[in-house]
Write a protein that holds these residues in place. Structure first.
Motif, PDB file in Angstrom:
ATOM      1  N   VAL A  25     -27.989  20.251 -30.317  1.00 43.27           N
ATOM      2  CA  VAL A  25     -27.140  19.699 -31.039  1.00 43.27           C
ATOM      3  C   VAL A  25     -27.238  19.733 -32.565  1.00 43.27           C
ATOM      4  CG1 VAL A  25     -26.243  17.251 -31.672  1.00 43.27           C
ATOM      5  CG2 VAL A  25     -27.105  17.494 -29.674  1.00 43.27           C
ATOM      6  N   LEU A  26     -26.008  20.143 -33.207  1.00 42.39           N
ATOM      7  CA  LEU A  26     -26.037  20.668 -34.533  1.00 42.39           C
ATOM      8  C   LEU A  26     -26.158  19.084 -35.455  1.00 42.39           C
ATOM      9  CD1 LEU A  26     -23.121  23.062 -34.652  1.00 42.39           C
ATOM     10  CD2 LEU A  26     -25.576  23.516 -35.325  1.00 42.39           C
ATOM     11  N   THR A  27     -26.933  19.222 -36.627  1.00 42.33           N
ATOM     12  CA  THR A  27     -26.945  18.206 -37.662  1.00 42.33           C
ATOM     13  C   THR A  27     -25.863  18.545 -38.270  1.00 42.33           C
ATOM     14  OG1 THR A  27     -28.027  19.414 -39.240  1.00 42.33           O
ATOM     15  CG2 THR A  27     -29.482  18.266 -37.609  1.00 42.33           C
ATOM     16  N   THR A  28     -25.387  17.556 -39.139  1.00 41.10           N
ATOM     17  CA  THR A  28     -24.157  17.486 -40.140  1.00 41.10           C
ATOM     18  C   THR A  28     -24.550  18.791 -41.055  1.00 41.10           C
ATOM     19  OG1 THR A  28     -25.564  15.983 -41.639  1.00 41.10           O
ATOM     20  CG2 THR A  28     -23.761  14.944 -40.327  1.00 41.10           C
ATOM     21  N   GLU A  29     -25.528  19.050 -41.573  1.00 35.88           N
ATOM     22  CA  GLU A  29     -25.744  20.487 -42.204  1.00 35.88           C
ATOM     23  C   GLU A  29     -25.628  21.694 -41.221  1.00 35.88           C
ATOM     24  OE1 GLU A  29     -29.479  19.958 -45.492  1.00 35.88           O
ATOM     25  OE2 GLU A  29     -30.047  19.259 -43.437  1.00 35.88           O
ATOM     26  N   GLY A  30     -26.055  21.677 -40.201  1.00 41.77           N
ATOM     27  CA  GLY A  30     -25.896  22.649 -39.321  1.00 41.77           C
ATOM     28  C   GLY A  30     -24.427  22.999 -38.758  1.00 41.77           C
ATOM     29  N   GLU A  31     -23.775  21.872 -38.762  1.00 45.63           N
ATOM     30  CA  GLU A  31     -22.171  22.105 -38.428  1.00 45.63           C
ATOM     31  C   GLU A  31     -21.491  22.917 -39.422  1.00 45.63           C
ATOM     32  OE1 GLU A  31     -18.205  19.376 -38.425  1.00 45.63           O
ATOM     33  OE2 GLU A  31     -20.214  18.257 -37.476  1.00 45.63           O
ATOM     34  N   VAL A  32     -22.128  22.489 -40.768  1.00 49.46           N
ATOM     35  CA  VAL A  32     -21.526  22.806 -42.120  1.00 49.46           C
ATOM     36  C   VAL A  32     -21.884  24.410 -42.291  1.00 49.46           C
ATOM     37  CG1 VAL A  32     -21.447  22.870 -44.584  1.00 49.46           C
ATOM     38  CG2 VAL A  32     -20.978  20.887 -43.398  1.00 49.46           C
ATOM     39  N   SER A  33     -23.255  24.848 -41.848  1.00 51.72           N
ATOM     40  CA  SER A  33     -23.595  26.030 -41.956  1.00 51.72           C
ATOM     41  C   SER A  33     -23.120  27.045 -41.052  1.00 51.72           C
ATOM     42  CB  SER A  33     -24.966  26.141 -41.907  1.00 51.72           C
ATOM     43  OG  SER A  33     -25.845  25.434 -42.822  1.00 51.72           O
ATOM     44  N   LEU A  34     -22.870  26.691 -39.672  1.00 55.10           N
ATOM     45  CA  LEU A  34     -22.236  27.530 -38.701  1.00 55.10           C
ATOM     46  C   LEU A  34     -20.620  27.603 -38.998  1.00 55.10           C
ATOM     47  CD1 LEU A  34     -24.902  27.421 -37.030  1.00 55.10           C
ATOM     48  CD2 LEU A  34     -23.323  26.964 -35.129  1.00 55.10           C
ATOM     49  N   GLY A  35     -20.038  26.566 -39.575  1.00 54.24           N
ATOM     50  CA  GLY A  35     -18.686  26.668 -39.850  1.00 54.24           C
ATOM     51  C   GLY A  35     -18.462  27.858 -41.023  1.00 54.24           C
ATOM     52  N   ASP A  36     -19.561  27.532 -42.117  1.00 54.84           N
ATOM     53  CA  ASP A  36     -19.178  28.561 -43.215  1.00 54.84           C
ATOM     54  C   ASP A  36     -19.592  30.069 -42.929  1.00 54.84           C
ATOM     55  OD1 ASP A  36     -18.555  26.619 -45.010  1.00 54.84           O
ATOM     56  OD2 ASP A  36     -20.765  26.305 -45.692  1.00 54.84           O
ATOM     57  N   LEU A  37     -20.330  30.186 -41.937  1.00 52.49           N
ATOM     58  CA  LEU A  37     -20.966  31.605 -41.262  1.00 52.49           C
ATOM     59  C   LEU A  37     -19.761  32.112 -40.522  1.00 52.49           C
ATOM     60  CD1 LEU A  37     -24.599  31.164 -40.365  1.00 52.49           C
ATOM     61  CD2 LEU A  37     -23.651  32.970 -42.019  1.00 52.49           C
ATOM     62  N   ALA A  38     -19.095  31.289 -40.052  1.00 47.56           N
ATOM     63  CA  ALA A  38     -17.901  31.848 -38.953  1.00 47.56           C
ATOM     64  C   ALA A  38     -16.862  33.053 -39.504  1.00 47.56           C
ATOM     65  CB  ALA A  38     -16.785  30.724 -38.582  1.00 47.56           C
ATOM     66  N   TRP A  39     -16.569  32.861 -40.633  1.00 50.97           N
ATOM     67  CA  TRP A  39     -15.597  33.693 -41.136  1.00 50.97           C
ATOM     68  C   TRP A  39     -16.267  34.942 -41.697  1.00 50.97           C
ATOM     69  CZ3 TRP A  39     -15.833  35.152 -46.479  1.00 50.97           C
ATOM     70  CH2 TRP A  39     -16.643  34.488 -47.123  1.00 50.97           C
ATOM     71  N   GLN A  40     -17.763  34.889 -41.913  1.00 49.20           N
ATOM     72  CA  GLN A  40     -18.470  35.951 -42.657  1.00 49.20           C
ATOM     73  C   GLN A  40     -19.070  37.175 -41.433  1.00 49.20           C
ATOM     74  OE1 GLN A  40     -21.285  34.565 -45.823  1.00 49.20           O
ATOM     75  NE2 GLN A  40     -20.651  32.535 -45.169  1.00 49.20           N
ATOM     76  N   VAL A  41     -19.374  36.593 -40.378  1.00 48.85           N
ATOM     77  CA  VAL A  41     -20.048  37.346 -39.552  1.00 48.85           C
ATOM     78  C   VAL A  41     -19.393  38.049 -38.532  1.00 48.85           C
ATOM     79  CG1 VAL A  41     -21.924  35.885 -39.546  1.00 48.85           C
ATOM     80  CG2 VAL A  41     -20.299  35.355 -37.798  1.00 48.85           C
ATOM     81  N   GLY A  42     -18.042  38.018 -38.262  1.00 45.34           N
ATOM     82  CA  GLY A  42     -17.192  38.720 -37.177  1.00 45.34           C
ATOM     83  C   GLY A  42     -17.139  40.269 -37.567  1.00 45.34           C
TER      84      GLY A  42
END
Length: 304
Positions: free
Chosen positions: A141-158
């Protein structure tokens, strides 16, 4: 029929043509931008209502592959996604074969058998249509910080060759309002990978392992972004051939810790590094830990 490796994928040992693997980068149109979290689940109905909402918000798509659940996990996944207004981001599949348990059973299974952990993982990730993937568990389960971190990474890692290491902390639950958070072990496994021929699963001693090129960059996220649910009234080690083998394998430091903490808590003993937490009235312990307790804990988070 003999198992065959071919340029476009893998054919399994048993000859189940419907479950041969075609690598997604060879499919017409190739891979699209974005990230997909892949969950291989078996009887995770209790955890999925906590796991899926933040993950669906953070990723472009979440793929849930059910492997013989008897507790209605696929239905719970669909209901949870719809309730969160994110049903369009959830995709489900079924893998009908019994998969070898980690440890000795896995070691004795041919890696191109449909019963092999490595074949199972390769089949699951072959269903991905995006350029990046997250190897996620059905109890993380992601924490609130984890959710933001993965969301921010989504456009950078592809479009970059980067592996993401995600620390996770065991959250042991004995009721809806009370649990124990283990911050006594530093653990940051590789969970995020590009999708491509350099990142496929192979057979290791106790479990599957994903191959990675030497030049690939590895990025570690900070602690406090993810918890792993452990229900103290359940058998949390059923996917292992012999949990007692943890004590004799140097490769199983994390599992040794989980086994020791789990057994101690069942006996009423709180080990060092474990925090006993009670949620406020009317708040579920998982929501309290992931949305309040961990995000408000002093930084840097004291772990290990």
């Amino acid at each position: 029929m003999n198992a065959i490796r071919h340029p476009d994928g893998l054919r399994n040992l048993e000859g189940h043509a419907d479950f041969d693997i075609t690598w997604p980068w060879h499919r017409p149109g190739g891979l699209r931008a974005g990230s997909t979290a892949v969950l291989r689940v078996k009887d995770e109905a209790r955890a999925l209502p906590f796991v899926l909402p933040p993950l669906l918000r953070a990723c472009d798509e979440v793929l849930v592959v059910d492997n013989g659940s008897t507790d209605g996990s696929p239905e719970v996944a669909a209901e949870t996604a719809e309730r969160a207004g994110l049903g369009h981001r959830l995709r489900q599949a079924t893998y009908p074969f019994a998969v070898a348990r980690a440890g000795a059973e896995h070691l004795a299974t041919h890696e191109l058998s449909v019963h092999s952990l490595s074949y199972f993982y390769n089949w699951c990730f072959a269903q991905v249509a995006t350029r990046y993937s997250w190897k996620w568990d059905g109890d993380m389960v992601l924490t609130t910080e984890g959710e933001v971190s993965l969301g921010d990474l989504a456009w950078q890692v592809g479009d970059v060759q980067s592996i993401i290491r995600v620390p996770r902390h065991g959250l042991y639950l004995d009721s809806d309002s009370h649990g124990y958070l283990d911050l006594g072990l530093r653990n940051a496994e590789e969970w995020g990978y590009p999708v491509g021929p350099d990142f496929v699963f192979t057979k290791a001693f106790e479990w599957e392992i994903r191959s990675t090129p030497e030049q690939c960059r590895s990025i570690g996220l900070p602690h406090g972004l993810c918890v792993e649910l452990k229900f103290l009234d359940s058998d949390e080690f059923a996917h292992w051939t012999d949990p007692e083998s943890f004590a004799t394998s140097f490769r199983n430091k994390r599992k040794r810790r989980e086994w020791a903490v789990f057994q101690s808590l069942r006996q009423g003993v709180v080990p060092d590094g474990v925090h006993e937490i009670t949620a406020p009235e009317g708040v579920h312990i998982v929501d309290h830990v992931t949305q309040t307790w961990l995000p408000r804990a002093p930084r840097p988070l004291q772990v290990g």
